[in-house]
Design an enzyme around this catalytic site. Structure first.
Site, mmCIF file in Angstrom:
data_model
loop_
_atom_site.group_PDB
_atom_site.id
_atom_site.type_symbol
_atom_site.label_atom_id
_atom_site.label_comp_id
_atom_site.label_asym_id
_atom_site.label_seq_id
_atom_site.Cartn_x
_atom_site.Cartn_y
_atom_site.Cartn_z
ATOM 1 N N LYS A 136 0.341 -1.039 -0.182
ATOM 2 C CA LYS A 136 0.233 -0.051 -0.168
ATOM 3 C C LYS A 136 1.316 1.092 0.199
ATOM 4 C CE LYS A 136 -2.631 2.410 3.266
ATOM 5 N NZ LYS A 136 -2.766 3.343 4.612
ATOM 6 N N CYS A 163 -5.260 7.863 8.799
ATOM 7 C CA CYS A 163 -5.226 7.552 10.457
ATOM 8 C C CYS A 163 -4.995 8.749 10.488
ATOM 9 C CB CYS A 163 -4.446 6.835 10.859
ATOM 10 S SG CYS A 163 -4.850 5.030 10.214
ATOM 11 N N ARG A 212 1.285 15.435 12.863
ATOM 12 C CA ARG A 212 1.503 14.179 11.026
ATOM 13 C C ARG A 212 1.697 15.934 10.282
ATOM 14 N NH1 ARG A 212 -0.513 8.561 8.343
ATOM 15 N NH2 ARG A 212 0.872 7.515 10.499
#
EC number: 2.5.1.7
Length: 416
Positions: free
Chosen positions: A22, A115, A120
């Site tokens: 992925k 997610c 991030r």
């Protein structure tokens, strides 16, 4: 897939075919924006994140046919602002920014989703593009970027190692004027695979897989064919499944050299490991694992995407084990669910301490992200009784046919 019924007391044995990565396939799909040439990409996993990426490309005007092998023609792109309702679903959508800027000189992209794992930030992506000459305005959760003429090659020292930002800068630099050096670059196998793909199209990239990547900009890219590498995290997850259940497994169509650190830790836990060109065999029959001390780190260190699975392994191991997370914040949310199942885990700052017990017990648990989903399903397979795992919609973002593959090696998992 919202909820799974998982029967416990299972020993997982057998053979598993590993899907394409992925984390390589997603950026590679977005890299097709860089060229007008026709492209064929094989070993694409069937995942919701992949399907969303394909919808984003089609929205821009890209023509796509095929399933596991895709034929892609990005010569007719005529839209440069993908829709929020798709962008919001995957963090990987940030990788559209560099290719759109490099080829068309403009892009407008909403801040991406994915997610929710701590902080991030995308600052490193934007800083890198700015250093290449892009003008970037961030307003109302939207990135508006443009460049007059071509991007300009530059020496870029990354303030911290970032896989995502390395990909963004590398992709944009392929069509920049002059040479770009990315210092303190990420070294992950997925970076190497993306560089290999871009070089197949005519890019001039050397050093991928090291901390210094050199990109000599070219005027245009052409078409080509590429096969995505196997998913090392899926491989590691199935190896832990067998180790935690005291079973044995052979993972086929994988790449052992991408999992050196994981295999070392599984060997330390007591597993017998054998490897071949494209397979890994693990045998933990009749042995309770030994506890491990682990610290996540950028590749070639221990992968952050495997720490939840090893927390499960430590939970049922002999002794006391620790896992220290150095990559992401708030990545221990899943531990409260393992504790519901009887695990003895304490959190101290960015470290968890696992006091191994012989057996987990069934419970009704809730997954918080992709890797937590897989971990809780594995926990249910080895616990006493029936476990219900909720919020498993995360699972199909990154694992192809996970319940089906587990059922083939001895699990009993049903969608509720």
């Amino acid at each position: 897939m919202e909820k799974l019924y998982v029967e416990g007391n299972k020993i997982l044995n057998g053979h598993v075919i590993i899907s394409g990565s992925k984390n390589a396939a997603l950026p590679i799909l977005f890299m097709t924006i860089l060229t007008e040439g026709k492209i064929k990409i094989g070993n694409i996993p069937n995942l919701t994140d992949i399907n969303i990426a394909l919808k984003l490309l089609v929205y821009l005007g890209v023509k796509i046919t095929g399933n596991e092998t895709l034929c892609i023609d990005a010569s007719s792109i005529n839209i440069f602002c993908p829709p929020y309702n798709l962008i919001n679903k995957i963090r990987a959508s940030i990788w559209m920014l560099g290719p759109l800027l490099a080829r068309f000189g403009k892009a407008k992209i909403f801040l991406p989703g994915g997610c929710k794992i701590g902080s991030r930030p995308i600052d490193l992506h934007l800083n890198g593009l700015t250093q290449l000459g892009a003008t970037i305005n961030l307003k109302n959760n939207c990135i508006d970027a443009y460049v007059k003429g071509r991007l300009q090659g530059k020496y870029i020292l990354m303030e911290k190692i970032s896989v995502g930002a390395t990909i963004t800068i590398m992709s944009a630099a392929t069509l920049a004027k002059g040479s770009t050096i990315i210092d303190n670059a990420a070294c992950e196998p997925e970076i190497v695979d993306i560089a290999k793909f871009l070089n197949t199209l005519g890019a001039d990239i050397i050093g991928a897989g090291s901390n210094k990547i050199c990109i000599k900009g070219v005027l245009k890219l052409t078409g080509g064919t590429h096969q995505v590498i196997p998913d090392r995290i899926e491989t590691g997850t199935f190896l832990v499944a067998a180790a935690a259940s005291q079973g044995h497994i052979t993972c086929h169509k994988t790449e052992p050299k991408h999992l050196t650190n994981v295999l070392m830790k599984l060997t330390e836990a007591g597993a017998k490991i054998k490897t071949g060109k494209d397979w890994i065999k693990l045998d933990m029959r009749g042995k309770r694992p030994k506890s491990l001390n682990i610290c996540t780190a950028p590749y070639p260190g221990f992968p952050t995407d495997m720490q939840a699975q090893f927390a499960l392994l430590n939970s049922i191991s002999k002794g006391i084990g620790t896992i220290t997370e150095t990559i992401f914040e708030n990545r221990f949310i899943y531990t409260s669910e393992l504790i519901r199942m009887g695990a003895k885990i304490k959190i101290k700052n960015n470290t968890i301490i696992c006091y191994g017990i012989p057996k987990l017990i069934s419970s009704n648990v809730f997954s918080s992200d992709l890797r937590a989903s897989a971990t809780l399903i594995l926990a249910g397979c080895i616990a006493a009784g029936i476990t219900i795992v909720n919020h498993t919609y995360h699972l199909v973002r990154g694992y192809e046919s996970f319940p089906k593959k587990l059922n083939k090696i001895g699990a009993n998992i049903k969608i509720i």
